[in-house]
Design a protein around this motif. Sequence first.
Motif, PDB file in Angstrom:
ATOM      1  N   GLU A   1     -74.146  56.174   4.227  1.00 48.16           N
ATOM      2  CA  GLU A   1     -73.685  56.478   5.664  1.00 48.16           C
ATOM      3  C   GLU A   1     -73.688  57.728   6.126  1.00 48.16           C
ATOM      4  N   ASN A   2     -74.056  58.758   4.890  1.00 43.52           N
ATOM      5  CA  ASN A   2     -73.904  60.287   5.066  1.00 43.52           C
ATOM      6  C   ASN A   2     -72.526  60.721   5.562  1.00 43.52           C
ATOM      7  N   ARG A   3     -71.652  60.012   4.693  1.00 38.57           N
ATOM      8  CA  ARG A   3     -70.291  60.616   5.159  1.00 38.57           C
ATOM      9  C   ARG A   3     -69.944  61.800   4.234  1.00 38.57           C
ATOM     10  N   ARG A   4     -69.389  62.740   4.977  1.00 39.64           N
ATOM     11  CA  ARG A   4     -69.212  64.000   4.469  1.00 39.64           C
ATOM     12  C   ARG A   4     -67.909  64.186   3.626  1.00 39.64           C
ATOM     13  N   ILE A   5     -68.059  65.257   2.651  1.00 32.91           N
ATOM     14  CA  ILE A   5     -66.560  65.437   2.026  1.00 32.91           C
ATOM     15  C   ILE A   5     -65.824  66.243   2.874  1.00 32.91           C
ATOM     16  N   THR A   6     -64.443  65.952   3.366  1.00 33.60           N
ATOM     17  CA  THR A   6     -63.645  67.072   3.780  1.00 33.60           C
ATOM     18  C   THR A   6     -62.897  67.806   2.845  1.00 33.60           C
ATOM     19  N   TYR A   7     -62.491  69.004   3.060  1.00 35.26           N
ATOM     20  CA  TYR A   7     -61.912  69.905   2.200  1.00 35.26           C
ATOM     21  C   TYR A   7     -60.685  70.559   2.894  1.00 35.26           C
ATOM     22  N   LYS A   8     -59.612  70.781   2.074  1.00 36.80           N
ATOM     23  CA  LYS A   8     -58.327  71.355   2.501  1.00 36.80           C
ATOM     24  C   LYS A   8     -57.964  72.411   1.492  1.00 36.80           C
ATOM     25  N   THR A   9     -57.034  73.156   2.035  1.00 37.58           N
ATOM     26  CA  THR A   9     -56.649  74.421   1.111  1.00 37.58           C
ATOM     27  C   THR A   9     -55.252  73.964   0.415  1.00 37.58           C
TER      28      THR A   9
END
Length: 224
Positions: free
Chosen positions: A41-49
């Motif tokens: 599904e081409n779901r990207r990884i979300t990053y946080k700090t």
Amino acid sequence: MPVAKSKKPPRQMFLKTCNACGEEHETHKPKASRCETCIDENRRITYKTCISCDAKFPAPFGDEHNCISCAEDLGIGQAELTPEQRETIKAEETLARWKNKVAILEYDLDERSNAKPKGTRKMTNKIKESAIGVAWLELVSRDGQVSSLSQLHERDIDEETKLRLVMAFTRLRLKGYALDALAQLCPIHLMSLDEDKAITDLPLVENPNPPTPQELAEIELGLH
């Protein structure tokens, strides 16, 4: 006799947590960061700090505050906060609200900078050359400083008119209108708009020592 082919050993499977959706999945790829569904599904990884170490980390659920290492060190879940972290976030939110309030005020002042106050008239050349016109321009050019008041005192204008002239200038200046805009206005018309707007009853002083902006921020943070 033909030699029997040796069977390939079964692939080693790894239990991984998808960094995109947070679901556990099995894979033969030891370095896999996403499950097959998220890849398809081409779901990207979300990053946080991370609030503790400032490192970037995958946040599939969106409510994580700490990276895995810091959460383990603190003995809490990634979405949980220590009391100290709660205070830090509260202080940052308060600062953000103040910055937003300042930005709104600055925007409003910028909008007024070159705007002519509603219901006012421009000064004619005849009024500009009169004693009142000259006094008004002196007030504007020196932004109501003491030197401009001294000059106003020497003008051949009655005391009531001088007072109303200063009040008209001060009222518009406090509303944020720029000096360039005020210099074009007719002072006589402005004074006519100020009828019955003078202070007659002085309000009682409830707090002779009002808090400073710093003290107000500390009060809102619960530090007082």
